[in-house]
Design an enzyme around this catalytic site. Structure first.
Site, short mmCIF file in Angstrom:
data_model
loop_
_atom_site.label_atom_id
_atom_site.label_comp_id
_atom_site.label_asym_id
_atom_site.label_seq_id
_atom_site.Cartn_x
_atom_site.Cartn_y
_atom_site.Cartn_z
N PRO A 240 0.85 -1.24 0.18
CA PRO A 240 0.20 -0.02 -0.02
C PRO A 240 1.04 1.49 0.08
O PRO A 240 0.21 2.24 -0.21
CB PRO A 240 -0.79 0.00 1.49
CG PRO A 240 0.20 -1.02 2.19
CD PRO A 240 0.64 -1.95 1.35
N ALA B 76 4.14 2.07 2.12
CA ALA B 76 4.80 2.28 3.14
C ALA B 76 6.26 2.32 2.91
O ALA B 76 6.95 3.51 3.29
CB ALA B 76 4.69 1.30 4.39
N TRP B 77 6.98 1.64 2.06
CA TRP B 77 8.17 1.91 1.57
C TRP B 77 8.46 3.24 0.88
O TRP B 77 9.47 3.76 1.07
CB TRP B 77 9.00 0.59 0.95
CG TRP B 77 9.18 -0.55 1.82
CD1 TRP B 77 8.66 -0.82 2.99
CD2 TRP B 77 10.27 -1.42 1.40
NE1 TRP B 77 9.24 -2.07 3.10
CE2 TRP B 77 10.30 -2.31 2.40
CE3 TRP B 77 11.16 -1.82 0.28
CZ2 TRP B 77 11.20 -3.67 2.38
CZ3 TRP B 77 11.95 -2.68 0.18
CH2 TRP B 77 12.20 -3.66 1.48
N ASP C 289 2.98 -1.35 -8.87
CA ASP C 289 2.43 -2.46 -8.35
C ASP C 289 1.34 -3.06 -8.87
O ASP C 289 0.73 -2.47 -9.99
CB ASP C 289 1.95 -2.37 -6.88
CG ASP C 289 1.58 -3.60 -5.98
OD1 ASP C 289 2.53 -3.55 -4.94
OD2 ASP C 289 0.76 -4.38 -6.26
N ASP D 124 2.99 -4.53 -14.11
CA ASP D 124 3.69 -5.84 -13.68
C ASP D 124 5.21 -5.55 -13.92
O ASP D 124 5.45 -4.92 -15.01
CB ASP D 124 3.36 -6.81 -14.53
CG ASP D 124 4.02 -8.30 -14.10
OD1 ASP D 124 5.13 -7.99 -13.27
OD2 ASP D 124 3.65 -9.11 -14.43
N LYS E 123 13.63 -8.58 -1.53
CA LYS E 123 12.93 -9.47 -0.64
C LYS E 123 13.29 -10.85 -1.35
O LYS E 123 12.92 -11.02 -2.39
CB LYS E 123 11.68 -9.12 -0.34
CG LYS E 123 10.92 -10.31 0.58
CD LYS E 123 9.83 -9.84 1.39
CE LYS E 123 8.63 -9.70 0.64
NZ LYS E 123 7.65 -9.37 1.42
N1 SAM Z 1 6.46 -2.63 0.63
C1 SAM Z 1 5.11 -2.53 0.60
C2 SAM Z 1 4.70 -1.49 1.67
O1 SAM Z 1 5.71 -1.20 2.53
O2 SAM Z 1 3.67 -0.87 1.49
C3 SAM Z 1 4.41 -3.76 0.63
C4 SAM Z 1 4.69 -4.60 -0.33
S1 SAM Z 1 3.51 -6.23 -0.15
C5 SAM Z 1 4.30 -7.24 1.13
C6 SAM Z 1 3.97 -6.96 -1.86
C7 SAM Z 1 3.58 -6.52 -2.97
O3 SAM Z 1 4.08 -6.81 -3.99
C8 SAM Z 1 2.04 -6.86 -3.28
O4 SAM Z 1 1.21 -5.59 -3.03
C9 SAM Z 1 1.97 -7.26 -4.61
O5 SAM Z 1 0.73 -6.98 -5.25
C10 SAM Z 1 3.16 -6.73 -5.30
N2 SAM Z 1 3.61 -7.62 -6.36
C11 SAM Z 1 3.64 -9.04 -6.72
N3 SAM Z 1 3.95 -9.27 -7.77
C12 SAM Z 1 4.17 -8.01 -8.43
C13 SAM Z 1 4.71 -7.69 -9.87
N4 SAM Z 1 5.07 -8.65 -10.81
N5 SAM Z 1 4.62 -6.35 -10.29
C14 SAM Z 1 4.33 -5.38 -9.56
N6 SAM Z 1 3.89 -5.66 -8.04
C15 SAM Z 1 3.94 -7.05 -7.67
#
Ligand code: SAM
Length: 190
Positions: free
Chosen positions: A33, A35-36, A62, A79, A144
């Site tokens: 959402p 935060a980073w 995202d 993506d 990650k």
């Molecule tokens: N760092 C974020 C924060 O602090 O708000 C939280 C990230 S959350 C753990 C992981 C995110 O990776 C999800 O919102 C997911 O939709 C996104 N994600 C997964 N695969 C992706 C892709 N291929 N391209 C872009 N985003 C992707």
């Protein structure tokens, strides 16, 4: 107030390694959402709030929709593994260059540990392609991953293009989770 508790992991990593500096251009992969990105906006001074320092840029991507944030450009419903996204990123970044790529991306967990691990490694490998297009020499990548059989492959590929690659486990990351981060610094183009 941070949009998500994952903020504390990045704060910990960045407090220690000082990757985000005023004036830097940062790409936040898997930003929802947001935060980073909140932390990055503050640390690279992308709102220009601190007039004494250079103003940086934050671009978040995202698959999901990311609610607007002052100081950040968001590519919602994009993506990061798609070359079309890479092209848009090049346009949004001043000088078409980034100093830092950070990724807290995670696939939807299937519940099958090995499969989720592989999926996340594959996604992370695409960050190396992205780096080749946008990361400036000397730049860094935080990424990650979930520990498992293929982590070594990712590490090797990172080590081929970054001078310093290490594994980081922030205290804010739950002990029982297999979540880890690669911190890759000093990018050198091959
Ligand atoms: N760092 C974020 C924060 O602090 O708000 C939280 C990230 S959350 C753990 C992981 C995110 O990776 C999800 O919102 C997911 O939709 C996104 N994600 C997964 N695969 C992706 C892709 N291929 N391209 C872009 N985003 C992707």
């Amino acid at each position: 107030n941070y949009r998500c508790r994952s903020a504390f992991k990045l704060l910990e990593i960045d407090d220690k390694y000082k990757l985000l500096k005023p004036g830097f251009n940062v790409i936040d992969c898997g930003a929802a959402p947001g935060a980073w990105s909140q932390i990055a906006v503050h640390r690279v001074n992308s709102t220009g709030a601190n007039g004494e320092f250079p103003r940086g840029t934050v671009v978040g991507i995202d698959l999901l929709r990311i609610a607007p944030l002052d100081g950040a450009h968001f590519l919602s419903n994009h993506d990061i593994t798609d070359p079309v996204t890479h092209a848009k990123l090049l346009e949004l970044l001043p000088g078409a260059q980034a100093h830092v790529i950070m990724s807290d991306m995670a696939p939807n967990a299937s519940g099958f540990k090995e499969m989720d691990h592989e999926k996340l490694i594959t996604m992370s490998l695409s960050l190396i392609d992205l780096a080749e297009k946008v990361l400036q020499t000397g730049g860094s990548l935080i990424c990650k991953y979930w520990d498992g059989a293929l982590a070594h492959q990712l590490q090797q590929k990172l080590s081929a293009v970054f001078r310093d690659v290490r594994t980081v486990k922030p205290k804010a990351s739950r002990k029982e989770s297999s979540e880890l981060f690669f911190l890759a610094r000093s990018y050198r183009k091959n």
